[in-house]
Design a protein around this motif. Structure first.
Motif, PDB file in Angstrom:
ATOM      1  N   ALA A 186       0.826  -1.213   0.000  1.00 24.46           N
ATOM      2  CA  ALA A 186       0.000   0.000   0.000  1.00 24.46           C
ATOM      3  C   ALA A 186       0.859   1.263   0.000  1.00 24.46           C
ATOM      4  CB  ALA A 186      -0.960  -0.006   1.195  1.00 24.46           C
ATOM      5  N   GLY A 187       1.957   1.224  -0.736  1.00 21.20           N
ATOM      6  CA  GLY A 187       2.833   2.378  -0.840  1.00 21.20           C
ATOM      7  C   GLY A 187       3.768   2.578   0.335  1.00 21.20           C
ATOM      8  N   GLN A 188       3.727   1.675   1.315  1.00 20.26           N
ATOM      9  CA  GLN A 188       4.560   1.788   2.510  1.00 20.26           C
ATOM     10  C   GLN A 188       5.748   0.825   2.421  1.00 20.26           C
ATOM     11  OE1 GLN A 188       3.874   4.191   4.485  1.00 20.26           O
ATOM     12  NE2 GLN A 188       1.768   4.623   3.851  1.00 20.26           N
ATOM     13  N   TRP A 230       8.893  -1.096  10.275  1.00 16.72           N
ATOM     14  CA  TRP A 230       8.363  -0.041   9.414  1.00 16.72           C
ATOM     15  C   TRP A 230       9.139   1.229   9.752  1.00 16.72           C
ATOM     16  CZ3 TRP A 230       2.373   1.075   9.180  1.00 16.72           C
ATOM     17  CH2 TRP A 230       2.103   2.026   8.189  1.00 16.72           C
ATOM     18  N   PRO A 231      10.200   1.531   9.025  1.00 15.18           N
ATOM     19  CA  PRO A 231      11.083   2.642   9.410  1.00 15.18           C
ATOM     20  C   PRO A 231      10.381   3.988   9.525  1.00 15.18           C
ATOM     21  CG  PRO A 231      12.143   1.275   7.750  1.00 15.18           C
ATOM     22  CD  PRO A 231      10.724   0.813   7.838  1.00 15.18           C
ATOM     23  N   ASP A 232       9.510   4.321   8.580  1.00 11.15           N
ATOM     24  CA  ASP A 232       8.867   5.637   8.595  1.00 11.15           C
ATOM     25  C   ASP A 232       7.991   5.849   9.823  1.00 11.15           C
ATOM     26  OD1 ASP A 232      10.106   6.253   6.251  1.00 11.15           O
ATOM     27  OD2 ASP A 232       8.323   6.052   4.978  1.00 11.15           O
ATOM     28  N   GLN A 233       7.495   4.770  10.404  1.00 12.28           N
ATOM     29  CA  GLN A 233       6.647   4.852  11.593  1.00 12.28           C
ATOM     30  C   GLN A 233       7.414   4.520  12.866  1.00 12.28           C
ATOM     31  OE1 GLN A 233       3.448   5.802  11.875  1.00 12.28           O
ATOM     32  NE2 GLN A 233       3.021   6.091   9.697  1.00 12.28           N
ATOM     33  N   GLY A 234       8.663   4.082  12.747  1.00  7.21           N
ATOM     34  CA  GLY A 234       9.399   3.620  13.920  1.00  7.21           C
ATOM     35  C   GLY A 234       8.677   2.482  14.613  1.00  7.21           C
ATOM     36  N   LEU A 235       8.116   1.568  13.812  1.00  5.67           N
ATOM     37  CA  LEU A 235       7.213   0.540  14.330  1.00  5.67           C
ATOM     38  C   LEU A 235       7.806  -0.850  14.095  1.00  5.67           C
ATOM     39  CD1 LEU A 235       3.366   0.504  13.719  1.00  5.67           C
ATOM     40  CD2 LEU A 235       4.711  -1.581  13.484  1.00  5.67           C
ATOM     41  N   LEU A 236       7.841  -1.642  15.150  1.00  3.80           N
ATOM     42  CA  LEU A 236       8.272  -3.038  15.073  1.00  3.80           C
ATOM     43  C   LEU A 236       7.064  -3.929  15.341  1.00  3.80           C
ATOM     44  CD1 LEU A 236      10.933  -4.848  14.875  1.00  3.80           C
ATOM     45  CD2 LEU A 236      10.679  -5.072  17.358  1.00  3.80           C
ATOM     46  N   LEU A 260      -6.028  -4.283  21.808  1.00  4.76           N
ATOM     47  CA  LEU A 260      -6.969  -3.941  20.742  1.00  4.76           C
ATOM     48  C   LEU A 260      -7.317  -5.186  19.933  1.00  4.76           C
ATOM     49  CD1 LEU A 260      -5.192  -0.734  19.347  1.00  4.76           C
ATOM     50  CD2 LEU A 260      -7.167  -0.778  20.873  1.00  4.76           C
ATOM     51  N   SER A 261      -8.495  -5.174  19.308  1.00  4.41           N
ATOM     52  CA  SER A 261      -8.852  -6.274  18.414  1.00  4.41           C
ATOM     53  C   SER A 261      -8.093  -6.166  17.103  1.00  4.41           C
ATOM     54  CB  SER A 261     -10.359  -6.300  18.158  1.00  4.41           C
ATOM     55  OG  SER A 261     -10.784  -5.080  17.572  1.00  4.41           O
ATOM     56  N   GLU A 262      -7.902  -4.947  16.608  1.00  2.31           N
ATOM     57  CA  GLU A 262      -7.076  -4.687  15.437  1.00  2.31           C
ATOM     58  C   GLU A 262      -6.744  -3.206  15.409  1.00  2.31           C
ATOM     59  OE1 GLU A 262      -9.775  -4.198  11.574  1.00  2.31           O
ATOM     60  OE2 GLU A 262      -9.947  -6.214  12.423  1.00  2.31           O
ATOM     61  N   LEU A 263      -5.869  -2.810  14.495  1.00  6.30           N
ATOM     62  CA  LEU A 263      -5.382  -1.439  14.470  1.00  6.30           C
ATOM     63  C   LEU A 263      -5.091  -1.045  13.032  1.00  6.30           C
ATOM     64  CD1 LEU A 263      -4.188   1.067  16.037  1.00  6.30           C
ATOM     65  CD2 LEU A 263      -2.001  -0.170  16.015  1.00  6.30           C
ATOM     66  N   ALA A 264      -5.439   0.193  12.656  1.00  4.90           N
ATOM     67  CA  ALA A 264      -5.141   0.722  11.329  1.00  4.90           C
ATOM     68  C   ALA A 264      -4.147   1.868  11.455  1.00  4.90           C
ATOM     69  CB  ALA A 264      -6.417   1.199  10.643  1.00  4.90           C
ATOM     70  N   ILE A 265      -3.063   1.793  10.691  1.00 10.07           N
ATOM     71  CA  ILE A 265      -2.043   2.838  10.668  1.00 10.07           C
ATOM     72  C   ILE A 265      -1.597   3.031   9.220  1.00 10.07           C
ATOM     73  CG2 ILE A 265       0.241   3.582  11.457  1.00 10.07           C
ATOM     74  CD1 ILE A 265      -0.013   1.728  13.825  1.00 10.07           C
ATOM     75  N   GLY A 266      -1.600   4.281   8.752  1.00 16.90           N
ATOM     76  CA  GLY A 266      -1.063   4.588   7.436  1.00 16.90           C
ATOM     77  C   GLY A 266      -1.647   3.778   6.305  1.00 16.90           C
ATOM     78  N   GLY A 267      -2.937   3.455   6.398  1.00 18.77           N
ATOM     79  CA  GLY A 267      -3.592   2.685   5.353  1.00 18.77           C
ATOM     80  C   GLY A 267      -3.428   1.184   5.461  1.00 18.77           C
ATOM     81  N   PRO A 314      -5.613  -3.506   2.268  1.00 15.72           N
ATOM     82  CA  PRO A 314      -4.337  -4.139   2.636  1.00 15.72           C
ATOM     83  C   PRO A 314      -4.250  -4.408   4.135  1.00 15.72           C
ATOM     84  CG  PRO A 314      -4.017  -1.790   2.269  1.00 15.72           C
ATOM     85  CD  PRO A 314      -5.437  -2.075   1.898  1.00 15.72           C
ATOM     86  N   GLU A 315      -3.598  -5.500   4.469  1.00 17.03           N
ATOM     87  CA  GLU A 315      -3.523  -5.913   5.861  1.00 17.03           C
ATOM     88  C   GLU A 315      -2.207  -6.618   6.160  1.00 17.03           C
ATOM     89  OE1 GLU A 315      -6.567  -8.819   6.700  1.00 17.03           O
ATOM     90  OE2 GLU A 315      -5.514 -10.387   5.591  1.00 17.03           O
ATOM     91  N   ILE A 316      -1.881  -6.623   7.451  1.00 13.70           N
ATOM     92  CA  ILE A 316      -0.747  -7.362   7.991  1.00 13.70           C
ATOM     93  C   ILE A 316      -1.291  -8.268   9.079  1.00 13.70           C
ATOM     94  CG2 ILE A 316       1.447  -7.178   9.239  1.00 13.70           C
ATOM     95  CD1 ILE A 316       1.836  -4.440   7.911  1.00 13.70           C
ATOM     96  N   SER A 317      -1.012  -9.566   8.982  1.00 15.25           N
ATOM     97  CA  SER A 317      -1.586 -10.526   9.921  1.00 15.25           C
ATOM     98  C   SER A 317      -0.557 -11.599  10.265  1.00 15.25           C
ATOM     99  CB  SER A 317      -2.849 -11.165   9.325  1.00 15.25           C
ATOM    100  OG  SER A 317      -2.534 -11.912   8.161  1.00 15.25           O
ATOM    101  N   GLY A 318      -0.983 -12.542  11.102  1.00 10.12           N
ATOM    102  CA  GLY A 318      -0.124 -13.642  11.527  1.00 10.12           C
ATOM    103  C   GLY A 318      -0.901 -14.943  11.499  1.00 10.12           C
TER     104      GLY A 318
END
Length: 223
Positions: free
Chosen positions: A9-11, A23-29, A126-133, A145-149
């Motif tokens: 999704a462009g990320q 996710w470097p732009d978000q500082g997110l692991l 949380l049940s789920e979370l949306a960040i940056g699309g 678009p999604e990220i899951s496990g």
């Protein structure tokens, strides 16, 4: 730590060799399926006795990933604990280790099928979370678009002794490997995974380095 660059999704995302996603732009692991307390849960339910060190090893792996990337936010993408009793019964040294990892950063526990309720270990549940699309959830859905496990994908290429945990990625979906030290896995050739991913999907195998391989080369029969 080596990584393979993915674009969803462009990320720009880094599929790291240790099984974490950065996710470097978000500082997110992001990590999925820690399954902390699995050996204790198996013993509690009358199963066999297994080495009780998986929680310490998993937390040590997570500690290294956090030290490497210094994230401002950590998302644990569900099944962080093998059940809710495993969460409430976590040993004191493991609780202290988690507290040290959480200090100074946002920490989000996403609900999984093994740990569906809130836990008293700091952070936000949380049940789920949306960040940056991008949607972060435990189990894949048609809403992309999604990220899951959840599925613990694994793959093996010629020359490997055993299958390795792997990421699965296409243009709309990313499935993370299990990060826990004591977890099984589902081969990417399984129809559940093979039919879920698009024809151009890749598997990124974990290990000493992140190894991208087209799913088509792994013998999958996808749609």
């Amino acid at each position: 730590m080596s990584h393979h660059v993915l674009v969803l999704a462009g990320q720009t995302l880094h599929a790291c060799a240790d099984g974490s996603l950065f996710w470097p732009d978000q500082g997110l692991l992001c990590v999925s399926d820690l399954h902390l307390g699995k050996s204790e849960r198996i013993a509690r339910r009358g199963g066999g006795l297994f080495p009780p060190y998986e929680t310490q090893e998993t937390l040590a792996r997570l500690d290294r990933a956090i030290s490497e990337n210094d994230p401002s936010c950590v998302i644990c993408l569900g099944d962080s604990f093998d059940d809710l009793d495993a969460a409430s019964g976590l040993a004191e040294d493991a609780r202290l280790h988690l507290s040290r990892l959480q200090a100074g950063r946002d920490w989000i526990w996403i609900e999984g099928n093994h740990d569906p309720g809130p836990i008293d270990l700091g952070g936000t549940h949380l049940s789920e979370l949306a960040i940056g699309g991008l949607a972060f959830r435990h189990i894949a859905t048609p809403a992309v678009p999604e990220i899951s496990g959840h599925y613990h994908p694994k793959a093996r290429v010629s020359g490997m002794v055993s299958a390795r945990p792997c990421f699965l990625a296409d243009k709309t979906r990313l499935i993370l490997p299990a990060f826990g030290a004591y977890t099984g896995g589902l081969r990417v050739t399984d129809p559940v995974l093979a039919t879920m991913m698009q024809a151009d999907a890749i598997a990124v195998l974990t290990g000493q380095r992140a190894l991208p391989v087209p799913m088509a080369a792994l013998g999958t029969g996808r749609r």
